[in-house]
Design a protein around this motif. Structure first.
Motif, short mmCIF file in Angstrom:
data_model
loop_
_atom_site.label_atom_id
_atom_site.label_comp_id
_atom_site.label_asym_id
_atom_site.label_seq_id
_atom_site.Cartn_x
_atom_site.Cartn_y
_atom_site.Cartn_z
N ARG A 114 0.84 -1.16 -0.06
CA ARG A 114 0.16 -0.19 0.57
C ARG A 114 0.60 1.02 0.02
NH1 ARG A 114 -3.30 -3.11 -1.16
NH2 ARG A 114 -4.97 -3.68 -0.18
N ALA A 150 -3.21 10.49 -6.36
CA ALA A 150 -3.31 9.22 -6.32
C ALA A 150 -2.30 8.41 -4.70
CB ALA A 150 -2.13 8.03 -7.04
N ARG A 151 -1.81 9.35 -4.42
CA ARG A 151 -1.24 9.33 -2.72
C ARG A 151 -0.45 10.47 -2.00
NH1 ARG A 151 1.47 6.14 -6.84
NH2 ARG A 151 1.28 4.00 -6.51
N GLU A 157 -1.03 4.66 -0.53
CA GLU A 157 -2.22 4.76 -1.57
C GLU A 157 -3.53 5.63 -0.90
OE1 GLU A 157 -2.74 1.45 -3.49
OE2 GLU A 157 -0.36 1.29 -4.60
N ARG A 158 -3.93 6.30 -1.37
CA ARG A 158 -5.59 6.90 -1.21
C ARG A 158 -6.53 5.87 -0.85
NH1 ARG A 158 -10.12 6.33 -0.68
NH2 ARG A 158 -11.64 7.97 -0.83
N ARG A 159 -6.30 4.46 -2.13
CA ARG A 159 -7.16 3.31 -1.73
C ARG A 159 -6.87 2.73 -0.18
NH1 ARG A 159 -4.99 -2.28 -4.13
NH2 ARG A 159 -3.03 -1.92 -4.34
N ALA A 160 -5.53 2.92 0.72
CA ALA A 160 -5.00 2.16 2.06
C ALA A 160 -6.06 3.09 2.83
CB ALA A 160 -3.44 2.03 1.92
N VAL A 181 -8.64 3.91 5.04
CA VAL A 181 -9.86 3.87 5.78
C VAL A 181 -10.46 4.18 6.46
CG1 VAL A 181 -9.30 1.21 5.45
CG2 VAL A 181 -9.08 2.03 7.62
N THR A 201 -10.44 12.40 0.56
CA THR A 201 -11.36 11.53 0.72
C THR A 201 -12.81 12.42 0.68
OG1 THR A 201 -10.92 11.28 3.23
CG2 THR A 201 -10.48 9.59 1.45
#
Length: 529
Positions: free
Chosen positions: A328, A449-450, A466-469, A471, A518
């Motif tokens: 990540r 992206a990060r 990473e942005r997707r990591a 939570v 986010t």
């Protein structure tokens, strides 16, 4: 496994066997009892080897031990985070390796499964099988792999004598071990293998493409003395020797009184103590370079298929595979001396990885520009400049660095402890550059992206995630932070340490940073302006 167990066990029997011989007065009966102990130990190792089995069946790895009571450990393949292949010196002598399987179940540095004593080539193939089957189990991309395990009634487990046959079976059937009924008999007849015999070498499977990101050159041994972990090796060895002498001194006729006498003798010879201290200081750079070579010799970082593989070590060779889909981000860290010569260390931020500072290491001490380039190629680039934090953060950094020493100095002078007061004033003065450096280290950024956050001074670290990591977010503000109108923004991440903080951002700056990363989460809770 049998050879390594015997090689480790027999030296440990030396002192007990000598004790038996001494007690028996070196009589024939004492030699008989000693021989009985050796034969019993060898028999124990043989039985332990024969009763240890493993197999990959369907979507799980089963490790069975049945020495006294039967114990079966089942590891679902979708939980496999990484597979390490280690070759200690003794194993390397016999061409063997240790396979350690990390599932992250304990959240620590202990692996859940360990297979000791596999031939090195088969250990590498087993790692490929486990990682490949793990991906298939998680993504459900290969239904046949998920249901291809043979039932317990018809499966043949892998013992010390048949493990290689099972590995051959895995290489030819996408990782499922064991054969059943007539099909198994036909395959055994075709391969010419017989029960209890060591099968012929496996056919080499098609190797996955490899992309090498980094090979550490020998000249980087010069960076060893700049790493604090290696720099104080002489003092650590001296401390260990002193502790060992106190612990085992009685066994060798060195009493505690004698040790105290040696200490008093040295205390009355200050020149000798100074000479020893100078020798230890002069040995620091040499020891640093040696330890760097021992742990990081021929360090290689490459990508094989869908895994990042880091190999390193001079005496004990270690190969760590990290599945790329679980990475990540990365973390870059450096110390004061390391920053002066622009060198850093690089780790991966991986989901569910225990012992990330060791298993997640992507580079040892290396030039910063090189480490940033490797991180960009292996994981992903980060293209935004870090944003500075407000002046109030500088005031807080200076206060925290200077106030403790100043307070001790005031108390010491009031009590008449002049020497202590002078030392405290010096410490407080040194806190000024420390506070300035800690403020310069603060920063955060987001490139779409990060996100990145950085803090620290003596050890400084920058995490790129990473942005997707992400939570969740934690906005923390103490009473002192409220007075300074700053806050700490912590990005909750399901990987690495679990959270990465942007310390002492401005109130609006910190909220804006979280909303930028986010917006759907934060914007509904922020007032419209």
């Amino acid at each position: 496994m049998l050879l390594t167990d015997l090689a480790r066990m027999l030296p440990s029997l030396f002192f007990p066997l000598m004790g038996v011989l001494f007690v028996g007065g070196f009589s024939p009966s004492s030699f008989l009892w000693a021989a009985f102990g050796v034969v019993g130990s060898i028999g124990y190792a043989v039985v332990r080897w024969v009763t240890f089995t493993f197999r990959v069946a369907g979507d799980r790895l089963e490790i069975t031990r049945s020495l006294v009571s039967r114990s079966v450990r089942t590891i679902p393949l979708h939980r496999v985070r990484g597979v390490d292949v280690t070759t200690p010196p003794l194993h390397r002598l016999f061409g063997l390796a240790v396979v350690r399987i990390d599932t992250g179940a304990g959240g620590g540095d202990k692996q859940e499964g360990e297979l000791d004593g596999l031939p090195f080539a088969e250990a590498g193939r087993l790692r490929e099988v486990l990682l490949r089957r793990s991906r298939a189990a998680r993504h459900d991309a290969d239904p046949a792999a998920a249901t291809g395990g043979v039932g317990a009634a018809g499966a043949t487990g892998a013992t010390g004598a048949t493990a290689r046959a099972d590995l051959e079976d895995m290489a030819g059937t996408t990782g499922t071990t064991g054969t059943a009924g007539a099909e198994g008999a036909a395959r055994a007849a075709a391969s010419g293998s017989v029960p209890g015999a060591w099968p012929a070498p496996m056919a080499t499977p098609v190797s996955e493409p490899e992309q090498v990101y980094a090979r550490v050159p020998w000249r980087w041994l010069l960076y060893g003395p700049l790493s604090g972990a290696f720099l104080f090796t002489p003092f650590a060895l001296l401390g260990g020797a002193v502790g060992l002498a106190f612990q085992w001194g009685n066994e060798f006729g060195l009493s505690e009184r004698a040790a105290i006498g040696v200490g008093e003798w040295l205390w009355h010879r200050p020149l000798l103590l100074v000479a020893v201290a100078i020798a230890l200081v002069l040995a620091m750079p040499v020891a640093g370079a040696v330890m760097y070579a021992v742990f990081n010799w021929h360090f290689t970082l490459s990508r094989r298929g869908s895994s990042l593989v880091a190999e390193r070590g001079l005496i004990t060779r270690r190969s760590v595979a990290l599945e790329h889909a679980r990475i990540r981000g990365y973390e870059i860290a450096d110390g004061v001396l390391e920053r002066r010569v622009k060198i850093v260390r690089l780790w991966a931020i991986v989901t569910g990885l225990g012992d990330s500072r060791t298993r997640g290491q992507l580079l040892p001490v290396a030039p910063r520009d090189f480490a940033v380039r490797v991180a960009a190629e292996a994981i992903g680039p980060f293209g935004a400049a870090l944003r500075p934090h407000p002046p109030k953060a500088l005031q807080r950094r200076l206060f925290r660095a200077v106030a403790p020493g100043a307070a001790v100095a005031v108390v010491a002078f009031l009590l008449g402890w002049v020497v202590v007061g002078i030392v405290a004033v010096i410490v407080a003065a040194l806190g000024v550059p420390l506070g300035l450096d800690r403020y310069r280290s603060l920063g955060h950024a987001y490139d779409g992206a990060r996100l990145a956050v950085r803090s620290g001074s003596l050890p400084r670290s920058q995490a790129v995630v990473e942005r997707r990591a992400v939570v969740g977010w934690t906005l923390r503000q103490t009473w002192f932070q409220r007075r300074s109108r700053v806050l700490t923004v912590i990005a909750g991440v399901g990987a690495g340490s679990g959270g990465y903080a942007a310390i002492d951002t401005g109130e609006e700056q910190g909220v804006r940073f979280a909303a930028e990363v986010t917006p759907d989460w934060i914007t509904p809770f922020t007032p419209e302006r």
